[in-house]
Design a protein around this motif. Sequence first.
Motif, mmCIF file in Angstrom:
data_model
loop_
_atom_site.group_PDB
_atom_site.id
_atom_site.type_symbol
_atom_site.label_atom_id
_atom_site.label_comp_id
_atom_site.label_asym_id
_atom_site.label_seq_id
_atom_site.Cartn_x
_atom_site.Cartn_y
_atom_site.Cartn_z
ATOM 1 N N ASP A 444 45.683 -24.411 11.197
ATOM 2 C CA ASP A 444 46.417 -25.531 10.569
ATOM 3 C C ASP A 444 45.709 -26.884 10.884
ATOM 4 N N PHE A 445 45.089 -26.928 12.108
ATOM 5 C CA PHE A 445 44.545 -27.969 12.420
ATOM 6 C C PHE A 445 43.000 -28.233 11.997
ATOM 7 N N ARG A 446 42.516 -27.362 11.223
ATOM 8 C CA ARG A 446 40.983 -27.248 10.909
ATOM 9 C C ARG A 446 40.802 -28.488 10.038
ATOM 10 N N LYS A 447 41.670 -28.793 8.883
ATOM 11 C CA LYS A 447 41.419 -29.779 8.043
ATOM 12 C C LYS A 447 41.405 -31.066 8.749
ATOM 13 N N THR A 448 42.305 -31.230 9.888
ATOM 14 C CA THR A 448 42.243 -32.603 10.477
ATOM 15 C C THR A 448 41.087 -32.593 11.322
ATOM 16 N N VAL A 449 40.407 -31.894 12.070
ATOM 17 C CA VAL A 449 39.331 -31.615 12.601
ATOM 18 C C VAL A 449 37.994 -32.062 11.718
ATOM 19 N N ILE A 450 38.049 -31.661 10.402
ATOM 20 C CA ILE A 450 36.934 -32.089 9.602
ATOM 21 C C ILE A 450 37.265 -33.523 8.870
ATOM 22 N N ALA A 451 38.401 -34.075 8.860
ATOM 23 C CA ALA A 451 38.684 -35.264 8.539
ATOM 24 C C ALA A 451 38.253 -36.356 9.717
ATOM 25 N N ARG A 452 38.475 -35.659 11.066
ATOM 26 C CA ARG A 452 37.757 -36.405 12.209
ATOM 27 C C ARG A 452 36.279 -36.511 12.103
ATOM 28 N N LYS A 453 35.590 -35.517 11.576
ATOM 29 C CA LYS A 453 34.164 -35.937 11.645
ATOM 30 C C LYS A 453 33.900 -36.854 10.547
ATOM 31 N N ILE A 454 34.626 -37.165 9.639
ATOM 32 C CA ILE A 454 34.264 -38.044 8.327
ATOM 33 C C ILE A 454 34.830 -39.387 8.711
ATOM 34 N N SER A 455 36.086 -39.644 9.179
ATOM 35 C CA SER A 455 36.529 -40.806 9.454
ATOM 36 C C SER A 455 36.613 -41.444 10.906
ATOM 37 N N PHE A 456 36.267 -40.665 11.825
ATOM 38 C CA PHE A 456 36.098 -40.755 13.398
ATOM 39 C C PHE A 456 37.411 -41.465 13.841
ATOM 40 N N GLY A 457 38.615 -40.932 13.201
ATOM 41 C CA GLY A 457 39.903 -41.434 13.649
ATOM 42 C C GLY A 457 40.481 -42.460 12.952
ATOM 43 N N SER A 458 41.487 -43.021 13.274
ATOM 44 C CA SER A 458 42.281 -44.219 12.686
ATOM 45 C C SER A 458 41.728 -45.582 13.159
ATOM 46 N N GLN A 459 41.797 -46.474 12.236
ATOM 47 C CA GLN A 459 41.349 -47.725 12.523
ATOM 48 C C GLN A 459 42.166 -48.702 13.349
ATOM 49 N N SER A 460 43.666 -48.431 13.317
ATOM 50 C CA SER A 460 44.754 -49.289 13.636
ATOM 51 C C SER A 460 45.900 -48.525 14.331
ATOM 52 N N ASP A 461 46.784 -49.190 14.932
ATOM 53 C CA ASP A 461 47.991 -48.432 15.278
ATOM 54 C C ASP A 461 48.842 -47.926 13.844
ATOM 55 N N LYS A 462 48.803 -48.925 13.063
ATOM 56 C CA LYS A 462 49.557 -48.862 11.811
ATOM 57 C C LYS A 462 49.101 -47.723 11.242
ATOM 58 N N GLY A 463 47.674 -47.557 10.966
ATOM 59 C CA GLY A 463 47.074 -46.654 10.253
ATOM 60 C C GLY A 463 47.632 -45.166 10.974
ATOM 61 N N ARG A 464 47.578 -44.977 12.467
ATOM 62 C CA ARG A 464 47.876 -43.865 13.027
ATOM 63 C C ARG A 464 49.375 -43.398 12.716
ATOM 64 N N LYS A 465 50.069 -44.387 12.732
ATOM 65 C CA LYS A 465 51.501 -44.018 12.607
ATOM 66 C C LYS A 465 51.664 -43.563 10.918
ATOM 67 N N THR A 466 51.309 -44.257 10.065
ATOM 68 C CA THR A 466 51.015 -43.897 8.714
ATOM 69 C C THR A 466 50.591 -42.445 8.505
ATOM 70 N N ARG A 467 49.455 -42.095 9.088
ATOM 71 C CA ARG A 467 48.927 -40.668 9.079
ATOM 72 C C ARG A 467 49.831 -39.737 9.488
ATOM 73 N N SER A 468 50.786 -40.098 10.586
ATOM 74 C CA SER A 468 51.607 -39.130 11.380
ATOM 75 C C SER A 468 52.699 -38.955 10.326
ATOM 76 N N VAL A 469 53.340 -39.776 9.480
ATOM 77 C CA VAL A 469 54.184 -39.457 8.612
ATOM 78 C C VAL A 469 53.915 -38.947 7.552
ATOM 79 N N LEU A 470 52.890 -39.226 6.560
ATOM 80 C CA LEU A 470 52.496 -38.907 5.450
ATOM 81 C C LEU A 470 51.853 -37.589 5.673
ATOM 82 N N MET A 471 51.056 -37.058 6.427
ATOM 83 C CA MET A 471 50.677 -35.864 6.708
ATOM 84 C C MET A 471 51.696 -34.869 6.902
ATOM 85 N N SER A 472 52.660 -35.266 7.568
ATOM 86 C CA SER A 472 53.672 -34.426 8.081
ATOM 87 C C SER A 472 54.602 -33.994 6.660
ATOM 88 N N ILE A 473 54.696 -34.985 5.719
ATOM 89 C CA ILE A 473 55.529 -35.003 4.402
ATOM 90 C C ILE A 473 54.684 -33.911 3.515
#
Length: 508
Positions: A444-473
Amino acid sequence: MISNIHQPEPQEAFAREMHWRRQYLHEREHRLGLEQKNAELLSRCLAQEQNVQELRREKLALLEDKRRLLERNAGLEEENKRLRKAANVRNGRESYFGSSTPSSKLPPQPNSSLENQNKKGGARSGHQGHGRRKIKPHDANEVVYMNNIPERCACGGHVAPNGYEDRTVIDYIPAKTVTKVIRIKKGLCGECGKRHVAPVAGVAPRALYSNRILSHAAIEHYIYGHSIGEVSKRMGINEGALFNAFHYYADLLMPTVDQLIEAYRMSALKHADETGWKCNGANGYAWLFTTTQIAIYCFAHTRSQFVPDKIFGGNQLPGILCVDRYAGYNHVKCLIQYCYAHLKRDVDDLEKEFPRESEVIAFVREFSPLLAQAMKLRNMPFSLNKFRKKAEQLKQKILQASLAEAKHPAIQKIQNIFRENTGKLFHWTKSPDIPADNNFAERDFRKTVIARKISFGSQSDKGRKTRSVLMSILHTAQKNGRDPATAFENIINAIQMGNNTKLIPLLM
């Protein structure tokens, strides 16, 4: 006058002389005894002094040996450093962290061997194959008729139609963004002058972008891992508008995520895992808490037990939690099953680390297959009773190997894991529904690892929290067999209609 002096009697003189003689002999004997004792003490002192001299000589010899050993040890350490440095010359193909090296750190794949290059792909000669499956006209999305046959043949004869033959073709309709002008009918009340307008479905008030295009943009970014810049360019949406929309709906969906966490706690089988994820250039971690129907993502700055405590709470929970041996999960009040895949990886690494140790090699070749069998057993077509019997036999073999006497510290380290954590290593023996590994969360984590290679993570705390919510949904909707884009569009529509709390039925 002289004749008047009293002369002692001869007997009295003799007695007096004997008295003084006896006293002299007694004193002489006492003096000789003291001299003998003095001589003995002097002899003992000389012997002790000789012993002290010998001990001093031995001490000096030991100090000299110690000095030579220290010099030899220093020389060996320098030689060891030199040899290790010479042996560690990298050729660009080593894995930096052994078998635990993350995919983002793996070196380029080496060329295949000549033996593998000479192997021919495809089916074996003589294999009949399955062929293409024909699609019936009523199962197709569209039936196209091709009627442009010539009226005459090249030979000059007349061509008479004699029916149709079917051919299946899979085509692609490119996605396209369309601009609509919605004419909204309005009116005024003749009595009070109140203004009335027709409601507009599928778009937020005063919004430029519809719920459908926002939901598809969310899928592209949070499911398929495309960057916001790429999504913006392909769909023609401003990046700032996408970020603002995602942040807005993430804030509204927080209560829904809390409901998913409650459902996750009550699940019979739970998985959890974590991996690295940067936030604004600082190191952080992405956490995944998942089941077959729920996926909860949490992107945090820390890997401490604060995150698991927030998800699992402080009450006793039902079911079993499958994790690796990370200590952050040990405080969870739930039965825990450790992952055998991580254990097998550690066992296999021993043979690479100690290739000349016969005891280590023998242990690895005995213990590693047992762990592999434990992970594969649940896929065997056994009845429940037969599965439990086989699992119990395998458990006893693992315990026997872990309790056996071993001299090598590396073997003892692996054995101590099984000796000290027996209550967290054998829940898989109860039912084939309980895995002996945590591969479910890893996949289940595989797509997140691939996204990490593309985006190198989140650019702000707000983006980190938004990603947590929307990916869960979105991932929860996908796990339940729903189209994530349609599900998210329905959720946005429900929110705009005032339903912010009862959104779980739209996901599960």
